[in-house]
Scaffold this motif. Structure first.
Motif, PDB file in Angstrom:
ATOM      1  N   THR A  26       0.839  -1.200   0.000  1.00 10.29           N
ATOM      2  CA  THR A  26       0.000   0.000   0.000  1.00 10.29           C
ATOM      3  C   THR A  26       0.878   1.255   0.000  1.00 10.29           C
ATOM      4  N   GLN A  29       1.842   2.660  -3.350  1.00  9.31           N
ATOM      5  CA  GLN A  29       0.868   3.544  -3.999  1.00  9.31           C
ATOM      6  C   GLN A  29       0.944   4.948  -3.409  1.00  9.31           C
ATOM      7  N   PHE A  30       1.142   5.014  -2.084  1.00  9.07           N
ATOM      8  CA  PHE A  30       1.202   6.341  -1.456  1.00  9.07           C
ATOM      9  C   PHE A  30       2.496   7.072  -1.809  1.00  9.07           C
ATOM     10  N   GLU A  32       3.837   7.020  -4.656  1.00  6.43           N
ATOM     11  CA  GLU A  32       3.531   7.653  -5.946  1.00  6.43           C
ATOM     12  C   GLU A  32       2.666   8.900  -5.710  1.00  6.43           C
ATOM     13  N   ARG A  36       3.300  13.394  -6.576  1.00  8.96           N
ATOM     14  CA  ARG A  36       2.487  14.083  -7.581  1.00  8.96           C
ATOM     15  C   ARG A  36       2.591  15.586  -7.370  1.00  8.96           C
ATOM     16  N   PRO A  37       2.199  16.357  -8.386  1.00 13.89           N
ATOM     17  CA  PRO A  37       2.146  17.810  -8.173  1.00 13.89           C
ATOM     18  C   PRO A  37       1.222  18.162  -6.999  1.00 13.89           C
ATOM     19  N   ILE A  38       0.077  17.486  -6.901  1.00 20.70           N
ATOM     20  CA  ILE A  38      -0.806  17.679  -5.741  1.00 20.70           C
ATOM     21  C   ILE A  38      -0.772  16.394  -4.935  1.00 20.70           C
ATOM     22  N   LYS A  40      -2.140  15.067  -2.255  1.00 26.26           N
ATOM     23  CA  LYS A  40      -3.158  14.818  -1.252  1.00 26.26           C
ATOM     24  C   LYS A  40      -4.270  13.947  -1.832  1.00 26.26           C
ATOM     25  N   VAL A  41      -4.798  13.039  -1.022  1.00 28.89           N
ATOM     26  CA  VAL A  41      -5.967  12.272  -1.434  1.00 28.89           C
ATOM     27  C   VAL A  41      -7.065  12.447  -0.380  1.00 28.89           C
ATOM     28  N   PRO A  42      -8.343  12.333  -0.777  1.00 27.31           N
ATOM     29  CA  PRO A  42      -9.422  12.665   0.160  1.00 27.31           C
ATOM     30  C   PRO A  42      -9.936  11.522   1.035  1.00 27.31           C
ATOM     31  N   TYR A 301      -4.151   4.559   6.702  1.00 30.39           N
ATOM     32  CA  TYR A 301      -5.228   4.245   5.752  1.00 30.39           C
ATOM     33  C   TYR A 301      -5.814   2.867   6.041  1.00 30.39           C
TER      34      TYR A 301
END
Lengths: 309, 203
Positions: A26, A29-30, A32, A36-38, A40-42, A301
């Protein structure tokens, strides 16, 4: 669909190999996500997390906080210096008062071994151990394994030497459990006085000579000399420690292979490791810090997905 | 548009419901030849709109949309000589709106987008459009890679009348009126041994 076998992360010894693999996969995936440019994930919008640190910490606390924020959780942090603990409140009372504010998860660092385990049995929240005395520091061991896997392909079959104060080190204990579960071989190295008497019962061998230990290993994890925990004199002085167990570029260059050098931080430059090693090309110290955020995101998570509404 | 045969007609499948209610029954919606014709039509429709694909990015939605995305990109490259094709894969796990509302946690898949989507025309590619919630998540997820000029949606199967959100495909392979206890199964040769689409009714 896989899930963790536990509702809390109290230590590596309470989880199994499948859990470790799930966390590390897991975390891929985080990792990656945080590049990213942004970043954050919700996912954790409706989760509230309290970080309670009864012991000093910079890296771990920031890393946990950032991991939680990257997952969009609501975060509150406090350290004992500013809290009512100083006024005599008990641990359970402190935490229950925090939980009364509808908190779903508690990340705690405490100076007493077993504090996280104790808490998990008395309060209704998911507990993550961020270090309990000289017992365990599971997320550090997981990020160390993640870094080894990233640098060397896999942990299984690798030889890892942990150098320094094994006696007072929760990083060492969690690492020993995690590495062995994944099929790695572990040796410890350091002053005899700082090696636990029954270390062999963990399936770990003791190598008193640093050069021999380094010749044997693929990875050297250099622990910090924890002056604050050394209540009596375990070695004559730091200079002598450095002469026998300090890692220098000269030693690394004389080895017949290239090894990976790790350090959980904070570094005492010039004591357990010289500046040129810490900043050199053997060192993966800053990768460890970056991976720490990804691994902690994975842990939070996966634990959060087990919290029921 | 040589392959643009009238395939957008709706299939009536209500008669399967009369089968044994305790067993699963399965009906073939598309066979391998039909899937192939549809793939070529979709590829042609993409070319019609995106010409040489210089400002276009195809994004397969993980996990099942990646097969369709790979197929379309192969057809575009091999049969229609599109040389400069950018293909990425997007995982939406962390952007779903049903986190902690399901029995089991979701397994994350790899996101592979090695370019910024800033100012590009993005085409989302997925096998089945059902409630539209995956695409809603993908619309949020793609924002982490920049601000696209436009986003379009291509799906092999469009399950009409089962949408929870106002999301419709721009390119569709086949439209079906599957009801809620029916499941649309898309099979790919490289993964499942055959190219086919089935409709399965749960008893």
């Amino acid at each position: 669909m896989k899930e963790l076998s536990v509702n809390h992360l109290l230590g590596i010894k309470y989880i199994n190999t499948n859990d470790i693999n799930l966390i590390l996969e897991t975390a891929d995936q985080f990792k990656e996500v945080i590049n990213r440019p942004i970043k954050k994930v919700p996912s954790l919008r409706d989760i509230t997390i309290a970080n309670i640190f009864f012991e000093n910490s910079t890296r771990t606390k920031l890393s946990f906080e950032l991991a939680q924020k990257r997952l969009s959780a609501d975060v509150m942090s406090f350290s004992s210096a500013q809290s009512s603990v100083k006024k005599g409140e008990t641990l359970i009372d402190t935490v229950n008062n925090i939980l009364a504010m509808k908190v779903d998860m508690v990340v705690m660092r405490h100076s007493s071994p077993g504090a996280a385990h104790f808490l998990s049995q008395h309060v209704k929240a998911s507990i993550v151990n961020a270090g309990d005395g000289a017992h365990e520091h599971p997320t550090q061991a997981l990020l160390d394994s993640y870094t080894i896997r990233e640098k060397l392909g896999e942990v299984a079959g690798k030889k890892i030497v942990i150098v320094g104060d094994i006696l007072h080190s929760r990083v060492a204990l969690s690492n020993i459990f995690a590495l062995q579960m994944q099929g790695a071989e572990v040796k410890v190295c350091g002053p005899k006085t700082l090696i636990p008497q029954y270390i062999n019962s963990l399936g770990v061998t003791y190598e008193p000579n640093l050069i021999k230990a380094l010749e044997w290993c693929d990875v050297a994890n250099m622990l910090r000399v924890q002056n604050e925990r050394l209540d009596v004199s375990y070695f004559p002085n730091t200079r002598e420690y450095t002469q026998q167990f300090g890692l220098t570029n000269e030693i690394l260059n004389n080895l017949n292979k290239k090894i990976v050098v790790m350090h959980p931080g904070p570094i005492n430059r010039g004591v357990e490791i010289t500046s040129d090693v810490a900043d050199g090309n053997h060192s993966v110290i800053l990768d460890q810090v970056e991976n720490g955020v990804a691994v902690r995101m994975a842990v939070i998570y996966l634990l959060a997905s087990k919290i029921k509404n | 548009m040589i392959f643009a045969i009238a395939f957008d007609n709706v299939i009536e499948i209500s008669y399967i419901c009369s089968h044994n209610t305790h067993n699963m029954s399965q009906k073939t919606l598309l066979n391998s030849k039909e899937v192939n014709i549809i793939l070529h039509r979709l590829a042609c429709q993409l070319i019609e709109k995106h010409l040489d694909f210089s400002n276009t990015i195809l994004i397969g939605i993980q996990p099942r949309g990646t097969f369709l995305a790979n197929r379309l990109s192969q057809i575009l490259k091999n049969d229609y000589q599109v040389s400069d094709l950018k293909l990425g894969f997007l995982d939406i796990t962390f952007f779903r709106d049903d986190f902690r509302r399901n029995e089991k946690p979701f397994e994350a898949n790899q996101t592979q987008i090695e370019f910024l989507v800033e100012d590009k025309n993005v085409v989302f590619i997925d096998d089945v459009l059902y409630t539209g919630r995956s695409i809603r998540a993908a619309l949020t997820a793609i924002q982490s890679f920049g601000r696209p000029k436009s986003i379009e949606l291509l799906t092999l199967i469009d399950r009409r009348f089962s949408r929870d959100l106002p999301i419709q495909p721009d390119y569709r392979g086949r439209q079906v009126d599957a009801i809620n206890n029916e499941k649309v199964l898309v099979k790919w040769a490289e993964n499942d041994g055959e190219d086919a689409v089935y409709i399965e009714v749960k008893g």
